[in-house]
Design a protein around this motif. Structure first.
Motif, mmCIF file in Angstrom:
data_model
loop_
_atom_site.group_PDB
_atom_site.id
_atom_site.type_symbol
_atom_site.label_atom_id
_atom_site.label_comp_id
_atom_site.label_asym_id
_atom_site.label_seq_id
_atom_site.Cartn_x
_atom_site.Cartn_y
_atom_site.Cartn_z
ATOM 1 N N LEU A 108 0.959 -1.133 -0.145
ATOM 2 C CA LEU A 108 0.072 0.222 0.136
ATOM 3 C C LEU A 108 0.755 1.304 -0.051
ATOM 4 N N ALA A 109 1.916 1.231 0.639
ATOM 5 C CA ALA A 109 3.044 2.429 0.872
ATOM 6 C C ALA A 109 3.564 2.819 -0.844
ATOM 7 N N ARG A 110 3.605 1.458 -1.637
ATOM 8 C CA ARG A 110 4.266 1.818 -2.708
ATOM 9 C C ARG A 110 3.077 2.392 -3.588
ATOM 10 N N ARG A 111 2.121 1.816 -3.522
ATOM 11 C CA ARG A 111 0.713 2.576 -4.206
ATOM 12 C C ARG A 111 0.832 3.934 -3.835
ATOM 13 N N ASP A 115 -2.259 14.062 2.133
ATOM 14 C CA ASP A 115 -2.580 12.870 1.494
ATOM 15 C C ASP A 115 -3.087 11.707 2.481
ATOM 16 N N MET A 116 -2.261 11.850 4.075
ATOM 17 C CA MET A 116 -2.407 10.928 4.642
ATOM 18 C C MET A 116 -3.778 11.291 5.550
ATOM 19 N N ALA A 117 -3.994 12.621 5.681
ATOM 20 C CA ALA A 117 -5.095 12.932 6.603
ATOM 21 C C ALA A 117 -6.455 12.269 6.215
ATOM 22 N N PHE A 118 -6.667 12.036 5.103
ATOM 23 C CA PHE A 118 -8.140 11.423 4.605
ATOM 24 C C PHE A 118 -8.180 10.086 5.078
ATOM 25 N N THR A 149 6.945 7.229 4.576
ATOM 26 C CA THR A 149 8.063 8.424 4.918
ATOM 27 C C THR A 149 9.183 7.741 4.984
ATOM 28 N N GLN A 150 9.447 6.504 5.312
ATOM 29 C CA GLN A 150 10.551 5.613 5.304
ATOM 30 C C GLN A 150 11.638 5.630 4.142
ATOM 31 N N ALA A 192 0.935 2.931 10.780
ATOM 32 C CA ALA A 192 2.011 1.910 10.098
ATOM 33 C C ALA A 192 2.126 2.286 8.688
ATOM 34 N N LEU A 193 1.197 2.580 7.747
ATOM 35 C CA LEU A 193 1.186 3.087 6.558
ATOM 36 C C LEU A 193 1.977 4.444 6.494
#
Length: 251
Positions: A19-22, A157-160, A248-249, A242-243
């Motif tokens: 999911l992080a790659r997406r 992006d992450m807030a939603f 960010t990593q 976790a996502l």
């Protein structure tokens, strides 16, 4: 206590990594389009006439209302399409909308919004959710609450992803009213790009390609997290965090 049907920690970690790659791929498309257009998202909005900027939020809200009805009504008639076909269709519509400048771009807006929403509904179904369920319809709308493809703010992006709890008791119309201001900014960038002299159809095709690719990727992230929470038994908020770390990593 976990059950035998729940995912083990290693599988959850692998799913989060996918999911992080997406998520990263979604943002990358927007930057590529910005490079093609040769400008910044904020500057694009300044190119719109004042009369259009003043009416943009209302136009976006109407486009979402139309899209909700059209996307839901089409499900019994037209089957869900592959992601590449949704992208190709929206790209062609963007070219047509941009060919006539701002007037045709405005006319194309609700049609493109419908295609995007229908694509998001198809992805919800792909992850095992029923797009005809009123709560899932609201989840599909919520995907539009993510930052647009021309927005470089990863925090937005992450807030939603964390906003799911706000769906409780919300009507579809109420949710549209809350999402419309943010989506108006996003679609305003698209309209401004389509209105650029000379670029026209090319800009319309490029921006629609970016928007369709972006929202489909973000829909996979959104409903992938929902599915993962259901299958793993872990709290969704924990998976969102976790996502966030995974995104960010690895840059």
């Amino acid at each position: 206590m976990t059950t035998g049907t729940e995912l083990d920690p290693v599988n959850v970690e692998n799913e989060i990594a996918q999911l992080a790659r997406r998520h990263r791929a979604a943002g990358g498309v927007g930057l590529q389009i910005l490079n093609i257009l040769g400008g910044q998202a904020e500057n694009l909005l300044e190119r719109l006439p004042d009369r259009v900027k003043e009416r943009l939020e209302g136009a976006t809200e109407r486009a979402l209302e139309v899209a909700m009805g059209a996307a839901a009504g089409s499900r019994g008639v037209v089957p869900d399409q592959k992601g590449w076909l949704n992208t190709a269709l929206a790209t062609a519509m963007g070219a047509a909308g941009g060919a006539g400048g701002l007037p045709t771009a405005l006319a194309e807006l609700p049609v493109t919004t419908t295609v995007l929403l229908r694509a998001i509904q198809g992805i919800a179904a792909e992850h095992g959710f029923d797009p005809d369920d009123p709560e899932i319809r609201k989840e599909c709308l919520l995907v539009f609450g993510s930052a647009g493809p021309l927005d470089r703010d990863d925090g937005a992006d992450m807030a939603f992803l964390s906003a799911r709890v706000t769906l409780t008791g919300a009507t579809v119309h109420g949710l549209i009213s809350r999402i419309a201001p943010r989506l108006a900014t996003v679609l305003g960038q698209k309209l401004a790009a389509q209105a650029v002299p000379v670029l026209g159809a090319a800009a319309g095709a490029a921006t629609n390609y970016a928007y369709t690719s972006y929202y489909q990727q973000m829909a996979h992230v959104h409903f992938g997290l929902n599915r993962l929470a259901r299958e793993s038994g872990r709290p969704r908020g924990e998976l969102v965090e976790a996502l966030r770390v995974a995104v960010t990593q690895k840059r």
